[in-house]
Design a protein around this motif. Structure first.
Motif, PDB file in Angstrom:
ATOM      1  N   VAL A  73     -29.578  19.081  14.622  1.00 39.80           N
ATOM      2  CA  VAL A  73     -29.227  17.641  14.280  1.00 39.80           C
ATOM      3  C   VAL A  73     -29.812  16.700  15.180  1.00 39.80           C
ATOM      4  O   VAL A  73     -29.493  15.417  15.199  1.00 39.80           O
ATOM      5  CB  VAL A  73     -27.700  17.443  14.564  1.00 39.80           C
ATOM      6  N   ALA A  75     -30.121  16.050  18.425  1.00 41.87           N
ATOM      7  CA  ALA A  75     -29.276  15.428  19.481  1.00 41.87           C
ATOM      8  C   ALA A  75     -29.974  15.490  20.857  1.00 41.87           C
ATOM      9  O   ALA A  75     -30.727  16.567  21.173  1.00 41.87           O
ATOM     10  CB  ALA A  75     -27.850  16.110  19.363  1.00 41.87           C
ATOM     11  N   ARG A 127     -16.908  12.526  14.037  1.00 43.89           N
ATOM     12  CA  ARG A 127     -18.025  11.578  14.030  1.00 43.89           C
ATOM     13  C   ARG A 127     -17.732  10.393  14.553  1.00 43.89           C
ATOM     14  O   ARG A 127     -16.791   9.891  13.993  1.00 43.89           O
ATOM     15  CB  ARG A 127     -18.723  11.457  12.684  1.00 43.89           C
ATOM     16  N   LYS A 170     -28.322  10.843  18.960  1.00 38.17           N
ATOM     17  CA  LYS A 170     -29.299  11.216  18.019  1.00 38.17           C
ATOM     18  C   LYS A 170     -30.695  10.811  18.581  1.00 38.17           C
ATOM     19  O   LYS A 170     -30.850   9.610  19.172  1.00 38.17           O
ATOM     20  CB  LYS A 170     -29.012  10.821  16.606  1.00 38.17           C
ATOM     21  N   PHE A 176     -25.288  10.057  13.579  1.00 38.60           N
ATOM     22  CA  PHE A 176     -25.123  11.208  12.891  1.00 38.60           C
ATOM     23  C   PHE A 176     -24.429  11.014  11.421  1.00 38.60           C
ATOM     24  O   PHE A 176     -23.555  10.447  11.381  1.00 38.60           O
ATOM     25  CB  PHE A 176     -24.108  12.062  13.751  1.00 38.60           C
ATOM     26  N   ASP A 180     -25.505  16.007   8.774  1.00 40.54           N
ATOM     27  CA  ASP A 180     -25.415  16.824  10.167  1.00 40.54           C
ATOM     28  C   ASP A 180     -24.330  17.423  10.195  1.00 40.54           C
ATOM     29  O   ASP A 180     -24.129  18.481  11.025  1.00 40.54           O
ATOM     30  CB  ASP A 180     -25.685  15.564  11.378  1.00 40.54           C
TER      31      ASP A 180
END
Length: 571
Positions: A73, A75, A127, A170, A176, A180
């Motif tokens: 993702v 990150a 999220r 991110k 996100f 993701d």
């Protein structure tokens, strides 16, 4: 219609299809990019699944899951929080891109507080797009790096929530997205399978170690190996069964109110062996010993006070219960480690059961062997006293009577010397009888005195003769015995340093009311004006006990030391 107007309309009709075609091509290109990106993410997801399933070590699996999630993702920070079996707190953090100080700060968040607490209470994907407005509401400790965006999903192992994946920030500063979340959820599903496989593998290894250790320890105990060696083996096998950093076997000394650490296993663990710990100090160990119920702690306390010893999870199981309670087995892992699972507790408890029984059987066997030995000694002592001594005494009486009938003086002298030899033999046999009556597992005063004389032989260059008469091990108390050993050592040291002798003798006579030590040698005697510090020490010891001390030269050469003290005296 004017000619110019008609030409414009024709040009418009020709351009309109061209503009729609460009839009279509742009849209098609965007769709192709999306498909390509999706394909790449699917490939990356498959590679991540294969990667995390390629190892069976749980620590390695958790690290690979965290790294794969962070990569999938994009990150900047990633972590995997393992939830304790009680389901109320995090017990381990595996992180990527976070410093150890930040991990320590996260690990001390209050239970059920902030984002981590929210996910523990409600394990569903979460999220968040802006955490900067109220950072304290999300539980960030002071000094924590600024984090704006957050994505978290649970990891389930069967129906159990094992932990949560946490991703923040991110790369590139974007949010996100739902995609993701979907990818991370798919990874979490595969991670659950990998974690379960690692757990099953570790449980199988633990059972193998438990079976091998149980058989080895029981065999060692029942085969007659030294008790200290067997208890050291118990500590080492307990550490291996739980895959722990440190293990200790602490047996209870109820009379002293202490735990005695009979053995320890682990790095630099030998420094703990033999340590005594008040029972009240390790409260968890005392509770386990009294109740007979094992205890597993996420953050336990060391069994002994040591500034260099830091422990994390602790597991304590009892060695016996009730009247058969012997002590506890204490194992600990390093800080920040996963707590000991229920499987480890059950296996260690099952290991402690046979060990307790084997210890009990070994003690019973030693008691039986000791009783047999004492009975043999008692029988030998009675035979010596009732048969041998009586016959020797009768023979001596007969020789004394016969000596009166002998006219030749030299023959009478020989008979009297034979009677004296018989008397000396009788005294030596009585001394042996007294030695036989000393318990075999105790070092008697007689034995300790022999050790002193044997140790002096090296400095003397020869072995002194030793004669011990009377109830040396029963009539002489510990205080007088210590003084006797010290004076004997000092006297033989003086002979070795100053006498230049080739022979020496040590005799101890224990009468009804006093003890007399004589040390003689054939050396140069006591010189005039020589150093007297050693003799003064021996005289002071005699005076302290209410006795006497003399030292003089012998007519035939050498010196004679006589040290006498009453048996009823106190030091």
């Amino acid at each position: 219609m004017a000619p110019e107007q008609g030409a414009g309309e024709d040009r418009a009709r020709l351009l309109l299809p061209q503009l729609k075609l460009d839009d279509l091509l742009t849209e098609l290109q965007a769709r192709l990019e999306t498909v390509r990106s999706t394909r790449d993410r699917v490939h990356a997801l498959l590679e991540a699944v294969v990667s995390i399933g390629g190892d069976l070590d749980l620590e390695t699996v958790l690290r690979r899951i965290t790294e794969a999630a962070t990569t999938l993702v994009d990150a900047r920070y990633g972590a995997l929080g393992v939830i304790g079996e009680e389901g109320e707190r995090l017990v381990q953090f595996v992180s990527v891109g976070v410093t150890q100080e930040e991990i320590d700060a996260i690990g001390h968040w209050p239970h059920g507080h902030g984002i981590l607490g929210l996910l523990i209470k409600d394990p569903r994907p979460l999220r968040l797009h802006d955490l900067t407005k109220h950072p304290e509401a999300y539980g960030f400790p002071p000094g924590h790096p600024v984090m704006k965006r957050f994505l978290g999903v649970p990891i389930r192992v069967r129906d159990e929530v094992f932990g949560n994946l946490y991703l923040t920030e991110k790369v590139g500063g974007g949010d996100f997205e739902e995609e993701d979340e979907i990818v991370l959820t798919a990874l979490a599903t595969a991670a659950g399978v990998a974690i379960e496989n690692a757990r099953l593998y570790e449980a199988g290894r633990q059972r193998e170690r438990w079976l091998a250790a149980s058989g080895e320890v029981t065999t060692a105990l029942l085969s007659g190996r030294e008790r200290s060696d067997v208890i050291a083996l118990v500590a080492e096998r307990a550490r291996q069964i739980c895959d722990a950093e440190l293990a200790m076997v602490a047996l209870a000394d109820e009379d002293a109110g202490e735990f005695v650490i009979e053995a320890a296993a682990g790095e630099d663990a030998e420094r703990f062996t033999g340590r005594r710990v008040p029972m009240e100090q390790p409260a968890e160990a005392l509770q386990v010993y009294r109740s007979g119920e094992p205890s597993s702690l996420v953050e336990g306390q060391p069994l002994v006070e040591d500034p260099q010893l830091r422990v994390g999870p602790v597991l304590i199981v009892p060695l016996g219960t009730g009247s058969t309670a012997r002590g506890v087995i204490w194992v600990a892992d390093k800080p920040q480690s996963l707590p000991f699972r229920e499987d480890a507790r059950r296996l260690l408890e099952a290991f402690a059961g046979p060990v307790t029984v084997a210890l009990e059987l070994a003690e019973r066997r030693r008691d039986a062997e000791r009783l047999t030995l004492l009975e043999d000694r008692d029988r030998i002592a009675k035979d010596l006293h009732d048969t041998v001594i009586q016959r020797l005494f009768a023979t001596a009486m007969t020789l004394m009577s016969a000596a009166k009938l002998i006219d030749r003086p030299d023959a009478q002298a020989r008979v009297r010397r034979a009677v004296d030899d018989l008397d000396d033999t009788i005294r030596q046999i009585r001394s042996t009888i007294f030695a036989l009556q000393t318990p075999p597992d105790e070092e008697s005063l007689r034995s300790r005195l022999h050790h002193v004389v044997d140790a002096a032989a090296e400095n003397l260059g020869f072995a002194p003769s030793v004669r011990l008469d009377g109830l040396l091990d029963t009539a002489v108390d510990e205080s007088i015995g210590e003084h006797l050993l010290a004076v004997t050592h000092e006297a033989l040291s003086n002979v070795a340093r100053h006498a230049h002798a080739s022979e020496a003798s040590v005799s101890v006579d224990v009468g009804d009311s006093d003890l007399t030590l004589r040390v003689e040698d054939n050396g140069v005697g006591i010189p005039e004006g020589g150093r007297r510090s050693g003799l003064r020490n021996m005289a002071e010891r005699a005076q302290r006990l209410g006795g006497t001390f003399t030292v003089q030269n012998r007519p035939e050469g050498g010196a004679r030391l006589v040290w006498t003290v009453p048996l009823a005296a106190d030091s």
